[in-house]
Design an enzyme around this catalytic site. Structure first.
Site, PDB file in Angstrom:
ATOM      1  N   ASP A 197       0.786  -1.300   0.059  1.00  0.00           N
ATOM      2  CA  ASP A 197       0.027   0.048  -0.058  1.00  0.00           C
ATOM      3  C   ASP A 197       0.954   1.366   0.048  1.00  0.00           C
ATOM      4  OD1 ASP A 197      -2.428   1.598   0.060  1.00  0.00           O
ATOM      5  OD2 ASP A 197      -2.516   1.541   2.126  1.00  0.00           O
ATOM      6  N   ASP A 214       2.390   2.452   7.949  1.00  0.00           N
ATOM      7  CA  ASP A 214       1.152   1.794   7.586  1.00  0.00           C
ATOM      8  C   ASP A 214       1.450   0.452   7.116  1.00  0.00           C
ATOM      9  OD1 ASP A 214      -1.401   1.257   7.522  1.00  0.00           O
ATOM     10  OD2 ASP A 214      -1.842   2.922   6.070  1.00  0.00           O
TER      11      ASP A 214
HETATM   12  N1  LIG Z   1       4.683   6.905  14.048  1.00  0.00           N
HETATM   13  C1  LIG Z   1       4.001   7.850  13.605  1.00  0.00           C
HETATM   14  N2  LIG Z   1       4.307   9.297  14.063  1.00  0.00           N
HETATM   15  C2  LIG Z   1       3.405   9.989  13.878  1.00  0.00           C
HETATM   16  N3  LIG Z   1       2.192  10.126  12.999  1.00  0.00           N
HETATM   17  C3  LIG Z   1       1.833   9.100  12.625  1.00  0.00           C
HETATM   18  C4  LIG Z   1       2.763   7.710  12.913  1.00  0.00           C
HETATM   19  N4  LIG Z   1       2.228   6.657  12.347  1.00  0.00           N
HETATM   20  C5  LIG Z   1       1.052   7.078  11.647  1.00  0.00           C
HETATM   21  N5  LIG Z   1       0.842   8.578  11.869  1.00  0.00           N
HETATM   22  C6  LIG Z   1      -0.177   9.386  11.105  1.00  0.00           C
HETATM   23  O1  LIG Z   1      -1.180   8.596  11.652  1.00  0.00           O
HETATM   24  C7  LIG Z   1      -2.175   8.545  10.021  1.00  0.00           C
HETATM   25  C8  LIG Z   1      -2.651   7.097   9.752  1.00  0.00           C
HETATM   26  O2  LIG Z   1      -1.870   6.195  10.091  1.00  0.00           O
HETATM   27  P1  LIG Z   1      -1.729   4.856   9.348  1.00  0.00           P
HETATM   28  O3  LIG Z   1      -1.718   5.141   8.006  1.00  0.00           O
HETATM   29  O4  LIG Z   1      -1.056   3.971   9.706  1.00  0.00           O
HETATM   30  O5  LIG Z   1      -3.174   4.258   9.599  1.00  0.00           O
HETATM   31  P2  LIG Z   1      -4.364   4.153   8.476  1.00  0.00           P
HETATM   32  O6  LIG Z   1      -5.319   3.184   9.080  1.00  0.00           O
HETATM   33  O7  LIG Z   1      -3.928   3.463   7.033  1.00  0.00           O
HETATM   34  O8  LIG Z   1      -5.042   5.444   8.323  1.00  0.00           O
HETATM   35  P3  LIG Z   1      -5.449   5.784   7.015  1.00  0.00           P
HETATM   36  O9  LIG Z   1      -6.632   5.390   6.263  1.00  0.00           O
HETATM   37  O10 LIG Z   1      -5.886   7.471   7.106  1.00  0.00           O
HETATM   38  O11 LIG Z   1      -4.375   5.735   6.076  1.00  0.00           O
HETATM   39  C9  LIG Z   1      -0.889   8.809   8.970  1.00  0.00           C
HETATM   40  O12 LIG Z   1      -1.341   9.297   7.647  1.00  0.00           O
HETATM   41  C10 LIG Z   1       0.042   9.661  10.001  1.00  0.00           C
HETATM   42  O13 LIG Z   1      -0.422  11.020   9.658  1.00  0.00           O
HETATM   43 MG   LIG Z   2      -2.402   4.990   5.848  1.00  0.00          MG
END
Ligand SMILES: Nc1ncnc2c1ncn2[C@@H]1O[C@H](COP(=O)(O)OP(=O)(O)OP(=O)(O)O)[C@@H](O)[C@H]1O
Ligand SMILES: [Mg+2]
Length: 264
Positions: A197, A214
């Site tokens: 992804d 992610d």
């Molecule tokens: N380690 C981290 N430190 C700071 N911010 C983070 C971190 N991990 C994730 N984020 C923030 O949180 C958001 C969502 O995280 P992630 O992409 O892992 O989850 P997701 O379930 O895929 O959510 P989405 O559907 O919004 O992509 C990221 O786009 C980022 O802005």
């Molecule tokens: Mg994401």
């Protein structure tokens, strides 16, 4: 990141945070947690991992990411899976085919499905981290909760590539691309995984480098769609950068290099 771009980014984030008052953030934290999740957060607290849950960084459909503090005052990112909508269950099917960890979960057992999914994300994160990929450092896993290094400062997360890419100059983008290719090689050739992804929405720009985030859906090379996922990742990354800068490498060359590492 250029100092100006970086200052502008964190100023915007600060203003947004001020708009959403602390009280609201706290309300959100309280409202979305079921009693089991509260229990698991509490366990992480008793283990000395999480000291304080501060505020929401991001609320997606399935998971929320929180800014938290460790007992030593270190910033943490805490990703909590809260629900498994029908759409989510459908969308993850493709990533868990043939995976024995998921096969014996009864179809109505959403909680176990979420736990297994979160555990898969943590293990993928760990595997990438151990291979030297620039991902947030994995810190702890508990049921539907993943604790990792926080990317950002003072509780404000770093920007996604999608959010700042257009403000960065060509030289900066070139060096991000070059570095990202090296990261992708580590993921595929050293960690033995395919992100599946990868795009500008799952890459953060922090300390002048690209950070991959992610990783829940990442798969091993023996996954039936491994090559398809790898191609899609390459297409996404290539598209984003080639629309903005001259890359000096073709998409096929890039894909070829990574594909040669596939072990099946
Ligand atoms: N380690 C981290 N430190 C700071 N911010 C983070 C971190 N991990 C994730 N984020 C923030 O949180 C958001 C969502 O995280 P992630 O992409 O892992 O989850 P997701 O379930 O895929 O959510 P989405 O559907 O919004 O992509 C990221 O786009 C980022 O802005
Ligand atoms: Mg994401």
């Amino acid at each position: 990141m250029r100092r100006r771009v970086r200052a502008r980014w964190f100023k915007r984030e600060r203003e947004e945070a001020e708009r959403v008052k602390d009280r609201d953030l706290f309300k959100t934290v309280e409202e979305v947690f079921d009693s089991l999740t509260i229990d698991h957060v509490y366990r992480l607290y008793r283990k000395g991992v999480i000291w304080e849950l501060k505020g929401v960084i991001s609320s997606g459909k399935e998971a929320r990411v929180y800014w938290a503090k460790s007992r030593d005052g270190e910033d943490l990112a805490v990703k909590i899976y809260l629900s498994a909508t029908a759409e989510f269950r459908k969308s993850i099917k493709k990533y868990i085919v043939g995976d024995p960890r998921f096969e014996d979960i009864p179809s109505g057992n959403f909680r176990r499905l979420i736990y297994e999914w979160a555990r898969k994300e943590y293990r993928n994160l760990k595997r990438m981290w151990e291979a030297g990929v620039r991902v947030p450092r994995p810190i702890a896993y508990q049921a539907n909760i993943i604790v990792m290094e926080f990317l950002g400062e003072n509780g404000y997360r770093a920007p996604l590539l999608a959010e700042v890419g257009d403000e960065l100059g060509p030289d900066y983008l070139s060096s991000l691309f070059e570095d990202l290719v090296a990261q992708m090689e580590l993921v595929v050739c050293k960690a033995g995984l395919i992100h599946a992804d990868l795009s500008e929405y799952n890459i953060m720009v922090w300390k002048d480098k690209p950070w991959i985030i992610d990783v829940s859906q990442a798969v091993t090379h023996d996954h039936p769609y491994a090559l398809e996922f790898l191609e899609r990742d390459v297409v996404n990354v290539y598209r984003y950068f080639s629309e903005r800068i001259d890359l000096g490498v073709s998409r096929e060359e890039l894909l070829g290099k990574l594909r040669s590492c596939l072990r099946v």
